[in-house]
Design a protein around this motif. Sequence first.
Motif, PDB file in Angstrom:
ATOM      1  N   SER A   1      23.181 -10.410 -17.759  1.00  0.00           N
ATOM      2  CA  SER A   1      23.130 -10.359 -16.300  1.00  0.00           C
ATOM      3  C   SER A   1      22.931  -8.943 -15.778  1.00  0.00           C
ATOM      4  CB  SER A   1      24.421 -10.918 -15.691  1.00  0.00           C
ATOM      5  OG  SER A   1      24.594 -12.248 -16.077  1.00  0.00           O
ATOM      6  N   ASN A   2      22.127  -8.812 -14.747  1.00  0.00           N
ATOM      7  CA  ASN A   2      21.900  -7.567 -14.008  1.00  0.00           C
ATOM      8  C   ASN A   2      21.253  -6.456 -14.829  1.00  0.00           C
ATOM      9  OD1 ASN A   2      23.121  -8.707 -11.668  1.00  0.00           O
ATOM     10  ND2 ASN A   2      25.117  -8.286 -12.570  1.00  0.00           N
ATOM     11  N   GLU A   3      20.640  -6.779 -15.948  1.00  0.00           N
ATOM     12  CA  GLU A   3      19.926  -5.771 -16.746  1.00  0.00           C
ATOM     13  C   GLU A   3      18.431  -6.020 -16.596  1.00  0.00           C
ATOM     14  OE1 GLU A   3      21.145  -3.157 -17.948  1.00  0.00           O
ATOM     15  OE2 GLU A   3      23.277  -3.630 -18.004  1.00  0.00           O
ATOM     16  N   THR A   4      17.840  -5.353 -15.598  1.00  0.00           N
ATOM     17  CA  THR A   4      16.451  -5.631 -15.241  1.00  0.00           C
ATOM     18  C   THR A   4      15.586  -4.374 -15.201  1.00  0.00           C
ATOM     19  OG1 THR A   4      17.023  -5.506 -12.898  1.00  0.00           O
ATOM     20  CG2 THR A   4      17.055  -7.696 -13.915  1.00  0.00           C
TER      21      THR A   4
END
Length: 85
Positions: free
Chosen positions: A38-41
């Motif tokens: 999650s939230n690693e973009t």
Amino acid sequence: QGTDILRANLISGGTNVEESAVSYKWSKWDGAAYTIISNETSSTLEVKASSVSSFASYMVTATYPKTNGRDYVAYVSILDKSDPL
């Protein structure tokens, strides 16, 4: 104690594609499948030693709109030699 930085670089026609033109998704192998983190973009992923239990495998998926949304996938594995296997 330590930290590794994983970096994805997408190259098109021999030149690096600007990071803002690409969307990234990082995943970690959980023993059965790759699970999205999650939230690693961004093009980089910070991996702390505490999150690697002897061995860890990561996958990054880069999507570049100029190739009609084609996905490019790369894999990397980390071995923590200070942990027993």
